[in-house]
Scaffold this motif. Structure first.
Motif, PDB file in Angstrom:
ATOM      1  N   GLU A  36       0.808  -1.172   0.158  1.00 42.54           N
ATOM      2  CA  GLU A  36       0.035  -0.024   0.053  1.00 42.54           C
ATOM      3  C   GLU A  36       0.851   1.272   0.070  1.00 42.54           C
ATOM      4  N   VAL A  37       0.526   2.379  -0.899  1.00 45.38           N
ATOM      5  CA  VAL A  37       1.394   3.574  -0.884  1.00 45.38           C
ATOM      6  C   VAL A  37       1.023   4.401   0.375  1.00 45.38           C
ATOM      7  N   VAL A  38       2.215   4.507   1.251  1.00 47.65           N
ATOM      8  CA  VAL A  38       1.939   5.232   2.662  1.00 47.65           C
ATOM      9  C   VAL A  38       2.731   6.401   2.798  1.00 47.65           C
ATOM     10  N   ASP A  39       3.343   6.927   1.425  1.00 51.46           N
ATOM     11  CA  ASP A  39       4.082   8.116   1.695  1.00 51.46           C
ATOM     12  C   ASP A  39       4.725   8.378   0.161  1.00 51.46           C
ATOM     13  N   GLU A  40       5.023   9.686   0.077  1.00 51.06           N
ATOM     14  CA  GLU A  40       5.792   9.810  -1.472  1.00 51.06           C
ATOM     15  C   GLU A  40       6.664  11.143  -1.157  1.00 51.06           C
ATOM     16  N   PHE A  41       7.475  11.171  -2.259  1.00 49.54           N
ATOM     17  CA  PHE A  41       8.538  12.072  -2.065  1.00 49.54           C
ATOM     18  C   PHE A  41       8.741  12.801  -3.412  1.00 49.54           C
ATOM     19  N   ASN A  42       8.622  13.933  -3.436  1.00 52.54           N
ATOM     20  CA  ASN A  42       8.977  14.630  -4.790  1.00 52.54           C
ATOM     21  C   ASN A  42       9.554  15.855  -4.615  1.00 52.54           C
ATOM     22  N   SER A  43      10.849  16.134  -5.580  1.00 54.64           N
ATOM     23  CA  SER A  43      11.613  17.395  -5.590  1.00 54.64           C
ATOM     24  C   SER A  43      12.092  17.692  -6.819  1.00 54.64           C
ATOM     25  N   LEU A  51      17.252  10.580   0.684  1.00 54.22           N
ATOM     26  CA  LEU A  51      17.894   9.396   1.507  1.00 54.22           C
ATOM     27  C   LEU A  51      17.345   9.404   2.928  1.00 54.22           C
ATOM     28  N   ASP A  52      17.188  10.454   3.414  1.00 55.45           N
ATOM     29  CA  ASP A  52      16.495  10.909   4.823  1.00 55.45           C
ATOM     30  C   ASP A  52      15.209  10.394   4.655  1.00 55.45           C
ATOM     31  N   TRP A  53      14.384  10.453   3.732  1.00 55.19           N
ATOM     32  CA  TRP A  53      13.050  10.161   3.612  1.00 55.19           C
ATOM     33  C   TRP A  53      12.888   8.579   3.610  1.00 55.19           C
ATOM     34  N   LEU A  54      13.775   7.755   3.291  1.00 57.85           N
ATOM     35  CA  LEU A  54      13.754   6.442   2.959  1.00 57.85           C
ATOM     36  C   LEU A  54      13.854   5.917   4.382  1.00 57.85           C
ATOM     37  N   PRO A  55      12.852   4.800   4.770  1.00 59.32           N
ATOM     38  CA  PRO A  55      12.959   4.287   6.257  1.00 59.32           C
ATOM     39  C   PRO A  55      14.533   3.804   6.485  1.00 59.32           C
ATOM     40  N   LYS A 100      30.260  14.695  -8.972  1.00 65.08           N
ATOM     41  CA  LYS A 100      29.472  15.934  -7.954  1.00 65.08           C
ATOM     42  C   LYS A 100      30.480  15.808  -6.647  1.00 65.08           C
ATOM     43  N   GLY A 101      31.132  14.656  -6.657  1.00 61.15           N
ATOM     44  CA  GLY A 101      31.855  14.469  -5.198  1.00 61.15           C
ATOM     45  C   GLY A 101      31.076  14.175  -4.166  1.00 61.15           C
ATOM     46  N   ILE A 102      29.844  13.574  -4.456  1.00 60.96           N
ATOM     47  CA  ILE A 102      29.068  13.520  -3.314  1.00 60.96           C
ATOM     48  C   ILE A 102      29.251  12.084  -2.586  1.00 60.96           C
ATOM     49  N   ALA A 103      29.581  11.888  -1.429  1.00 68.37           N
ATOM     50  CA  ALA A 103      29.547  10.620  -0.727  1.00 68.37           C
ATOM     51  C   ALA A 103      28.780  10.437   0.315  1.00 68.37           C
ATOM     52  N   ASP A 104      27.927   9.285   0.522  1.00 68.96           N
ATOM     53  CA  ASP A 104      27.194   8.860   1.564  1.00 68.96           C
ATOM     54  C   ASP A 104      26.995   7.413   1.604  1.00 68.96           C
ATOM     55  N   ASP A 105      27.238   7.109   2.970  1.00 67.05           N
ATOM     56  CA  ASP A 105      27.401   5.707   3.265  1.00 67.05           C
ATOM     57  C   ASP A 105      26.315   4.891   3.080  1.00 67.05           C
ATOM     58  N   ARG A 106      25.104   5.772   2.920  1.00 69.11           N
ATOM     59  CA  ARG A 106      23.673   4.997   2.773  1.00 69.11           C
ATOM     60  C   ARG A 106      23.345   4.586   1.373  1.00 69.11           C
ATOM     61  N   LEU A 107      24.062   5.315   0.337  1.00 68.79           N
ATOM     62  CA  LEU A 107      24.109   4.860  -0.971  1.00 68.79           C
ATOM     63  C   LEU A 107      24.437   3.381  -1.347  1.00 68.79           C
ATOM     64  N   GLU A 108      25.452   2.946  -0.785  1.00 69.86           N
ATOM     65  CA  GLU A 108      26.065   1.666  -1.028  1.00 69.86           C
ATOM     66  C   GLU A 108      24.988   0.598  -0.752  1.00 69.86           C
ATOM     67  N   ILE A 109      24.399   0.795   0.489  1.00 64.64           N
ATOM     68  CA  ILE A 109      23.312  -0.051   0.909  1.00 64.64           C
ATOM     69  C   ILE A 109      21.962  -0.027  -0.115  1.00 64.64           C
ATOM     70  N   VAL A 110      21.706   1.207  -0.408  1.00 68.66           N
ATOM     71  CA  VAL A 110      20.699   1.377  -1.283  1.00 68.66           C
ATOM     72  C   VAL A 110      20.671   0.526  -2.713  1.00 68.66           C
ATOM     73  N   PHE A 111      22.162   0.760  -3.459  1.00 64.42           N
ATOM     74  CA  PHE A 111      22.154   0.324  -4.525  1.00 64.42           C
ATOM     75  C   PHE A 111      22.362  -1.134  -4.516  1.00 64.42           C
ATOM     76  N   ALA A 112      23.000  -1.744  -3.458  1.00 63.62           N
ATOM     77  CA  ALA A 112      23.177  -3.256  -3.256  1.00 63.62           C
ATOM     78  C   ALA A 112      21.799  -3.890  -3.358  1.00 63.62           C
ATOM     79  N   ASN A 113      20.836  -3.416  -3.028  1.00 64.84           N
ATOM     80  CA  ASN A 113      19.646  -4.068  -2.988  1.00 64.84           C
ATOM     81  C   ASN A 113      18.286  -3.454  -3.924  1.00 64.84           C
ATOM     82  N   TRP A 114      18.928  -2.831  -4.842  1.00 63.78           N
ATOM     83  CA  TRP A 114      18.046  -1.981  -5.977  1.00 63.78           C
ATOM     84  C   TRP A 114      17.307  -3.155  -6.937  1.00 63.78           C
TER      85      TRP A 114
END
Length: 216
Positions: free
Chosen positions: A41-48, A86-90, A114-128
């Protein structure tokens, strides 16, 4: 398990910038996503909207997406928009889903450039999850289907205008839910009939081709 169904919209980076400053062809101008809970079920949305650093919204992109320079002018830069997403993701137990792998690859490329580093990205991409590949396997085909094709084939009426990040994410979520939960996956009757006629025609043509040929 929760699922964040994501769709990016992009503009073109002029060749002049791609030589020295940003080597990839596209730059993000919108991040849209919907969050599905354990019951799909859709429980939230993100748009930017995202203000591009190098790219420009030409008439083709504006007509395709409906996004204008005015829309993105006050939007955050990619780094800020990505951090907000990334902050919006559970914090845990979530997998991202998109139609094709172009969205995660765009994030990888743009973050790198753009030289952006965030440790959360590795986890996100691994399970995409690439929903397009899942659909192709469902159809027992190797070719890549467009989202519009897949929705039609799956007998799903799309909502809203295509090529809006949030709209495409929501439509992808409906299709993904059907793929994941519907054991009796019914196709559009017109597509089913056309596919059967194509198979029957192919079978007839091959049989006709070899008719009367004695094979030792």
């Amino acid at each position: 398990m929760k699922y964040a169904v994501v769709d990016l919209e992009m503009c073109v980076v002029p060749k002049g910038y791609r030589k020295n400053r940003f080597k990839y062809r596209n730059e993000t101008i919108q991040i849209g996503a919907v969050l599905l809970n354990e019951n799909y079920e859709v429980v939230d949305e993100f748009n930017s909207y995202v203000k591009p650093e190098y790219g420009c919204i030409d008439s083709f992109i504006e007509n395709l997406t409906g996004i204008t320079e005015k829309d993105v002018a006050k939007g955050p830069a990619f780094e800020e928009a990505l951090e907000s997403f990334l902050d919006w993701l559970p914090a845990d137990d979530v997998r991202c889903v998109s139609w094709s792998d172009s969205d995660p690859m765009q994030i990888i490329h743009e973050a790198s450039e753009k030289g952006i580093a965030d440790d959360r990205l590795e986890i996100v991409f691994a399970n995409w999850i690439d929903c397009q590949k899942t659909f192709s396997r469902k159809m027992d085909q190797k070719r890549a289907y467009s989202l519009e094709e897949a929705l039609f084939i799956s007998n799903i009426a799309p909502e809203g205008s295509a090529h809006d990040g949030l709209v495409d994410a929501a439509n992808t979520a409906v299709l993904f839910t059907k793929l994941e939960t519907d054991p009796d996956y019914r196709l559009n009757e017109f597509y089913e009939t056309a596919r059967k006629e194509e198979v029957d025609h192919l079978s007839f043509s091959l049989g006709d081709l070899f008719a009367g040929i004695a094979i030792a």
